[in-house]
Design an enzyme around this catalytic site. Structure first.
Site, short mmCIF file in Angstrom:
data_model
loop_
_atom_site.label_atom_id
_atom_site.label_comp_id
_atom_site.label_asym_id
_atom_site.label_seq_id
_atom_site.Cartn_x
_atom_site.Cartn_y
_atom_site.Cartn_z
N SER A 134 0.88 -1.16 0.00
CA SER A 134 0.00 0.00 0.00
C SER A 134 0.92 1.22 0.00
O SER A 134 1.90 1.26 -0.75
CB SER A 134 -0.93 -0.03 1.21
OG SER A 134 -1.75 1.12 1.26
N TYR A 148 -4.39 7.48 -7.10
CA TYR A 148 -3.48 6.59 -6.37
C TYR A 148 -4.04 6.28 -4.98
O TYR A 148 -4.07 5.12 -4.56
CB TYR A 148 -2.11 7.26 -6.26
CG TYR A 148 -1.04 6.42 -5.60
CD1 TYR A 148 -0.47 5.34 -6.27
CD2 TYR A 148 -0.58 6.72 -4.32
CE1 TYR A 148 0.53 4.58 -5.68
CE2 TYR A 148 0.42 5.97 -3.72
CZ TYR A 148 0.96 4.89 -4.41
OH TYR A 148 1.95 4.14 -3.81
N LYS A 152 -5.09 2.70 -3.38
CA LYS A 152 -4.40 2.16 -2.21
C LYS A 152 -5.34 2.02 -1.01
O LYS A 152 -5.17 1.09 -0.21
CB LYS A 152 -3.19 3.03 -1.85
CG LYS A 152 -2.06 2.97 -2.89
CD LYS A 152 -1.55 1.55 -3.09
CE LYS A 152 -0.31 1.52 -3.98
NZ LYS A 152 0.19 0.13 -4.19
#
Length: 276
Positions: A134, A148, A152
């Site tokens: 992560s 992003y 994650k």
């Protein structure tokens, strides 16, 4: 006894450092990359303990083939590391939906696809460890990185559920959350768009910081890789492991703010219950 690892995204960055560290530790490795030519030089002087395979993590057939390649080469798969990923910088408004899809497809669905390919083998053996990459951006909203962070945060939720299921069959799951490491993640592999002036205080600031940050990040990829080997060797590893001093500080501050906000608004939150 040597473990067998499958690591995604071994061509450069953290994946390459982890691949080197795994081999130096005497373990077996199925190293993967979209372009296997990028793996040249990996494992030199360590014959018989490394195999390679082409892998686009968003391709279910290639994912299954990579898992089978590791098992065929070394007899089993002990550790899957879902490392492959990337993140561009731009505002929500100016990031095309197609870019959102690509980043989420690689960072989130790639992790899901690879995990699903490996789980049946690990379940049958009732053994194994799945390490999900992560990020600090998976614990707090990373400015300028909406796609992003969305991916994650998805990895975090997916992996937390996965861990509860896998515990029943003896398989461990860990989420690693790196801060800034001296890889090319902040360099040529990242598209940076400082965006329009209205968002300069957040997106523009993130873009400028990224450019200045490249090459001076506090994290050492090889020391981070060594920490992951220690994690995998643990009998009872943590579900989450931040990597780097900056990650620890940022996550601690964010979690405290979240707890403070929860307490501040507790009366309003609980007012929605049925009256006693």
């Amino acid at each position: 006894m040597a473990r067998t690892w499958l690591i995604t995204g071994c061509s450069r960055g953290f994946g390459r450092a982890l691949a080197d560290t795994v081999l130096d530790a005497g373990d077996n490795l199925l190293a993967t990359a979209r372009d296997p030519a990028m793996l040249e030089g990996l494992g030199v002087g360590k014959p018989g303990r490394i195999a390679t395979a082409p892998l686009d993590v968003t391709d279910e057939r290639q994912a299954a083939a990579a898992v089978h390649a590791a098992i065929d080469a070394f007899g089993s798969l002990d550790v899957l590391v879902n490392n492959a990923g990337y993140g561009d910088i731009g505002s929500v408004e100016d990031t095309p939906v197609a870019s959102f899809r690509r980043q989420i497809e690689t960072n989130l669905f790639g992790t899901i696809i690879m995990t699903k390919a490996a789980v049946p083998h690990m379940r049958e053996r009732r053994d194994g460890h799945i390490v999900q990459f992560s990020s600090v951006g998976g614990r707090l909203g990373a400015p300028g990185r909406a796609a992003y962070s969305a991916a994650k945060w998805g990895v975090e939720g997916f992996s937390e559920v996965l861990a509860q299921e896998m515990k029943l069959v003896g398989v461990k799951v860990s989420i690693v959350e790196p801060g800034g490491f001296r890889t090319d993640f902040a360099g040529p592999s990242t598209k940076i768009d400082g965006g329009r002036p209205e968002y300069d205080g957040v997106v523009g600031k993130a873009a400028r910081m990224q450019a200045a940050y490249h090459g001076s990040q506090p994290g050492d990829p090889h020391r981070g890789a060594a920490a992951i080997l220690k994690l995998v060797a643990m009998e009872n590893p943590p579900l989450r492991l931040p990597l780097g001093s900056d990650a620890v500080v940022a996550i601690a501050l964010s979690d405290q703010k979240r707890l403070d906000e929860l307490e501040r608004w507790r009366p309003l939150s609980i007012s929605s219950d049925f009256a006693a």
